[in-house]
Design a protein around this motif. Structure first.
Motif, PDB file in Angstrom:
ATOM      1  N   HIS A 115      -2.285   8.160  -1.916  1.00  0.00           N
ATOM      2  CA  HIS A 115      -1.599   7.306  -0.950  1.00  0.00           C
ATOM      3  C   HIS A 115      -2.591   6.255  -0.457  1.00  0.00           C
ATOM      4  CE1 HIS A 115       1.973   9.836  -0.714  1.00  0.00           C
ATOM      5  NE2 HIS A 115       1.159  10.884  -0.706  1.00  0.00           N
ATOM      6  N   ARG A 116      -2.293   5.012  -0.766  1.00  0.00           N
ATOM      7  CA  ARG A 116      -3.179   3.929  -0.337  1.00  0.00           C
ATOM      8  C   ARG A 116      -2.794   3.422   1.043  1.00  0.00           C
ATOM      9  NH1 ARG A 116      -2.720  -0.638  -4.422  1.00  0.00           N
ATOM     10  NH2 ARG A 116      -0.533  -0.044  -4.392  1.00  0.00           N
ATOM     11  N   LYS A 117      -3.711   2.670   1.647  1.00  0.00           N
ATOM     12  CA  LYS A 117      -3.432   2.063   2.945  1.00  0.00           C
ATOM     13  C   LYS A 117      -3.009   0.599   2.787  1.00  0.00           C
ATOM     14  CE  LYS A 117      -6.520   5.033   5.644  1.00  0.00           C
ATOM     15  NZ  LYS A 117      -7.688   5.074   6.556  1.00  0.00           N
ATOM     16  N   GLY A 156       0.792  -1.213   0.000  1.00  0.00           N
ATOM     17  CA  GLY A 156       0.000   0.000   0.000  1.00  0.00           C
ATOM     18  C   GLY A 156       0.827   1.267   0.000  1.00  0.00           C
ATOM     19  N   ARG A 157       2.127   1.133   0.296  1.00  0.00           N
ATOM     20  CA  ARG A 157       2.985   2.317   0.304  1.00  0.00           C
ATOM     21  C   ARG A 157       3.475   2.686  -1.094  1.00  0.00           C
ATOM     22  NH1 ARG A 157       0.470   1.897   4.076  1.00  0.00           N
ATOM     23  NH2 ARG A 157       0.999   2.373   6.237  1.00  0.00           N
ATOM     24  N   LEU A 158       3.066   1.930  -2.110  1.00  0.00           N
ATOM     25  CA  LEU A 158       3.364   2.306  -3.496  1.00  0.00           C
ATOM     26  C   LEU A 158       2.334   3.346  -3.924  1.00  0.00           C
ATOM     27  CD1 LEU A 158       4.016  -1.228  -5.061  1.00  0.00           C
ATOM     28  CD2 LEU A 158       5.724   0.485  -4.416  1.00  0.00           C
ATOM     29  N   SER A 159       2.755   4.582  -4.015  1.00  0.00           N
ATOM     30  CA  SER A 159       1.816   5.659  -4.333  1.00  0.00           C
ATOM     31  C   SER A 159       1.820   5.964  -5.826  1.00  0.00           C
ATOM     32  CB  SER A 159       2.172   6.925  -3.544  1.00  0.00           C
ATOM     33  OG  SER A 159       3.476   7.365  -3.896  1.00  0.00           O
ATOM     34  N   GLY A 160       0.819   6.716  -6.268  1.00  0.00           N
ATOM     35  CA  GLY A 160       0.723   7.117  -7.672  1.00  0.00           C
ATOM     36  C   GLY A 160      -0.082   8.389  -7.791  1.00  0.00           C
ATOM     37  N   GLY A 161      -0.098   8.935  -8.981  1.00  0.00           N
ATOM     38  CA  GLY A 161      -0.897  10.128  -9.232  1.00  0.00           C
ATOM     39  C   GLY A 161      -2.367   9.786  -9.316  1.00  0.00           C
ATOM     40  N   LEU A 162      -3.194  10.806  -9.467  1.00  0.00           N
ATOM     41  CA  LEU A 162      -4.634  10.611  -9.622  1.00  0.00           C
ATOM     42  C   LEU A 162      -5.055  11.100 -11.000  1.00  0.00           C
ATOM     43  CD1 LEU A 162      -6.315  11.514  -6.217  1.00  0.00           C
ATOM     44  CD2 LEU A 162      -6.385   9.329  -7.413  1.00  0.00           C
ATOM     45  N   TYR A 163      -5.726  10.228 -11.733  1.00  0.00           N
ATOM     46  CA  TYR A 163      -6.104  10.509 -13.109  1.00  0.00           C
ATOM     47  C   TYR A 163      -7.523   9.986 -13.349  1.00  0.00           C
ATOM     48  CZ  TYR A 163      -1.000  10.404 -13.143  1.00  0.00           C
ATOM     49  OH  TYR A 163       0.326  10.598 -12.832  1.00  0.00           O
ATOM     50  N   ILE A 164      -8.162  10.497 -14.367  1.00  0.00           N
ATOM     51  CA  ILE A 164      -9.437   9.950 -14.814  1.00  0.00           C
ATOM     52  C   ILE A 164      -9.334   9.689 -16.305  1.00  0.00           C
ATOM     53  CG2 ILE A 164     -11.904  10.379 -15.140  1.00  0.00           C
ATOM     54  CD1 ILE A 164     -11.808  12.057 -12.573  1.00  0.00           C
ATOM     55  N   GLY A 195      -2.441  -2.884  -0.166  1.00  0.00           N
ATOM     56  CA  GLY A 195      -2.034  -3.146  -1.540  1.00  0.00           C
ATOM     57  C   GLY A 195      -2.738  -4.290  -2.222  1.00  0.00           C
ATOM     58  N   ASN A 196      -3.781  -4.865  -1.585  1.00  0.00           N
ATOM     59  CA  ASN A 196      -4.426  -6.021  -2.217  1.00  0.00           C
ATOM     60  C   ASN A 196      -5.858  -5.736  -2.661  1.00  0.00           C
ATOM     61  OD1 ASN A 196      -5.162  -5.905   0.541  1.00  0.00           O
ATOM     62  ND2 ASN A 196      -5.787  -8.060   0.516  1.00  0.00           N
ATOM     63  N   TYR A 197      -6.287  -4.490  -2.596  1.00  0.00           N
ATOM     64  CA  TYR A 197      -7.543  -4.098  -3.222  1.00  0.00           C
ATOM     65  C   TYR A 197      -7.590  -2.574  -3.264  1.00  0.00           C
ATOM     66  CZ  TYR A 197      -9.323  -3.402   1.578  1.00  0.00           C
ATOM     67  OH  TYR A 197      -9.497  -2.998   2.877  1.00  0.00           O
ATOM     68  N   TYR A 198      -8.528  -2.061  -4.071  1.00  0.00           N
ATOM     69  CA  TYR A 198      -8.619  -0.607  -4.236  1.00  0.00           C
ATOM     70  C   TYR A 198      -9.242   0.015  -2.990  1.00  0.00           C
ATOM     71  CZ  TYR A 198      -7.777  -1.500  -9.190  1.00  0.00           C
ATOM     72  OH  TYR A 198      -7.246  -1.890 -10.389  1.00  0.00           O
TER      73      TYR A 198
END
Length: 575
Positions: free
Chosen positions: A568-570, A427-435, A572-575
């Motif tokens: 930033h997710r909490k 979950g510590r793998l972060s990314g940008g936010l896009y649509i 890593g095994n689901y959205y």
């Protein structure tokens, strides 16, 4: 090649080539066709392949689409006097292959029509005139002489209930009609360029064959008993000669994965009534995207014992409404009675109109299933106009919703079984936010994305991971175009909240959102920080996601000084 001369018509041409001893391919090339049943995103046209085998007796395997009437008949008569043709082998009766049967029989009334029992019955209703016929079943042979003998393979539901394959042991050519085909139009007769065709080959399988995976495996087992297959003479796209084993094995692997599904849905349709078959195929495609298996049965020709066995082990049932009157009613009514008798509580039921002009009403049947404890898998699809691209998209999304409902408990269990520390670390793998926003014809799609990474400088390109069960996946096939909208740090909450909502099938995802139209016709979100117009170049399968690589053709930034929103997710095994 012979080309149509009328400039106002789409490009239609013919190609004639010898593919084996005494065996000629007659290919009708439909260069500009951009929609085929549910595959409304065709990028490369399609072909309709017919084959002429000359032994002591002469056999024609399939005809062509009616749009090729004059071109096809002229090409055939230039090759042979039709009155010298002894047999017309019908692999199946879908109109793109049997559309010229009546015209052919007017030129060759002496020809014996060879097909499965169901195919002959369909043709009698199609041709409306007497003709010589020979019904064949699995293992039957037709000796043409001079070393050519056709052995028939029963292959129902690939992708119509009446399908047969024909194997010529003398040339080791297997004539398979829809199976092992693809919607890909090219001057190249054969499959020498695997890289050019494999995306279309997979897309075709996913649309038409994946919902019939068990039937694919059954047909493959029957094929194995016949001997070596050096060539697959299919009904659409290039003939398979250079990659026969590879492409057959892909069917086997894909179908085994589908057949292992923990849950299955029984999908019932009426093959030659209204749009039942096409709509059911769209729903089935949506279901299979979630990892749920599908088995499809024609209400009109179903075996009662087979129906009872399938319904008893299915987690869900989908029914396309049959006609309320006419010749089919007795058979379809009996099959629906069998379904009702075998259904049990805790199953899901979903019903759609076939738009055949005389559909049985939905509500009385739906109430019968509710009374015995079944829950509604998706809201009934009621069609008031000729099905459009948006209708097929609604059907696919409805199927996906049903599949997700049936796998919800399983997915929650899987999430809980993952090592908590591993999940937190991922979950510590972060990314940008896009649509991502896209449009095909009159159908639109959108998805919030964060797994986006630049992948190339020349051309400028990036990858995005798209879950297989996302509706937007159907808009991101090779050659499709879309827009990547970049969300702004500190000003993304409204857009994120809107596109995180769960939309019902067919709903307008852009209602209440300000947009404008990109050069590639996809929506641009006016409130986005930046946008890029993109074209899909390739796709790589990664278990439950597709990695989609796209090149960027254009783009703009509204605020050069602003930053991209970061997600930033909490876990890593689901959205």
């Amino acid at each position: 090649m012979v080309a149509v001369t009328e400039p106002q018509q789409k490009r239609l041409t013919m190609q004639v080539d010898e593919i084996a001893q005494d065996t000629t391919a007659i290919r009708s090339l439909d260069w500009d066709r951009d929609r085929f049943d549910i595959e409304f995103g065709l990028q490369n046209g399609t072909t309709y392949n017919s084959f002429l085998i000359r032994g002591e007796k002469v056999a024609l395997v399939d005809t062509s689409h009616e749009k090729f009437r004059q071109l096809y008949l002229d090409t055939l008569t230039n090759l042979i006097d039709p009155q010298q043709i002894d047999y017309l082998v019908i692999s199946h009766t879908e109109p793109d292959h049997s559309g010229l049967v009546k015209d052919f029989l007017e030129l060759a009334p002496q020809a014996i029509v060879v097909g499965s029992k169901v195919a002959i019955q369909f043709l009698e209703n199609l041709v409306h005139q007497p003709f010589e016929k020979q019904i064949v079943k699995n293992g039957d042979q037709l000796d043409l002489g001079n070393g050519h003998s056709l052995e028939f393979v029963n292959a129902p539901n690939l992708h119509w209930p009446d399908t047969i394959f024909s194997y010529d042991a003398g040339t080791q050519v297997m004539f398979t009609c829809d199976a092992f085909g693809m919607h890909y139009c090219s001057d190249k007769l054969y499959d020498e360029d695997l890289g050019a065709i494999e995306a279309d080959y997979r897309f075709y399988y996913d649309c038409l064959m994946a919902p019939n995976a068990r039937s694919v495996l059954s047909a493959l087992k029957r094929m194995e008993k016949l001997g070596d297959v050096n060539m697959v003479a299919n009904g659409h796209g290039p003939v398979l000669r250079h990659n026969v084993d590879e492409l057959i094995n892909r069917y086997r692997d894909w179908s085994k994965a589908q057949a292992k599904a923990e849950n299955i849905v029984a999908v019932f349709y009426t093959s030659d009534y209204g749009y039942s078959d096409r709509l059911s195929q769209a729903i089935a495609k949506g279901i299979t995207k979630t990892g749920v298996g599908v088995e499809m049965i024609d209400l009109k020709s179903a075996d009662a014992q087979e129906v009872q066995e399938l319904v008893s082990r299915a987690a869900g049932i989908v029914i396309g409404m049959p006609p309320a009157s006419g010749e089919m009613v007795k058979a379809t009514t009996a099959t629906i009675g069998t379904i009702l008798a075998a259904a049990k509580d805790k199953q899901a039921i979903a019903i759609f109109e076939s738009y055949g002009g005389d559909d049985e009403p939905i509500d009385p049947l739906l109430n019968k299933f509710r009374d015995i404890g079944l829950s509604e898998g998706f809201p009934s699809i009621r069609i008031k106009d000729t099905p459009s691209e948006a209708t097929y998209q609604e059907c696919e999304e409805a199927g996906t919703d049903l599949g997700q409902m049936l796998t919800r408990d399983r997915n929650i269990k899987k999430r809980k079984s993952v090592n908590n520390q591993l999940s937190l670390a991922m979950g510590r793998l972060s990314g940008g936010l896009y649509i991502i926003t896209a449009q095909k014809g009159d159908s639109k799609g959108a998805m919030l994305a964060s797994w986006v990474n630049q992948a190339s400088f020349e051309p400028l390109g990036f990858t995005v991971a798209v879950a297989k069960d996302r509706a937007i996946e159907s808009f991101m096939q090779v050659g499709d175009t879309f827009v990547l909208n970049v969300l702004e740090d500190g000003k993304y909450q409204a857009l994120m909240k809107h596109f995180l909502k769960r939309f019902p099938p067919g709903a307008d995802r852009f209602a209440g959102v300000e947009t404008r139209v990109a050069n590639n016709n996809s929506p641009i979100l006016t409130d986005a920080l930046a946008y890029m117009e993109c074209e899909v170049v390739s796709r790589m399968e990664c278990n439950d996601h597709w990695i989609v690589y796209s090149k960027v053709n254009d783009g703009r930034v509204s605020k050069p000084e602003a930053l991209t929103a970061v997600h930033h997710r909490k876990v890593g095994n689901y959205y």
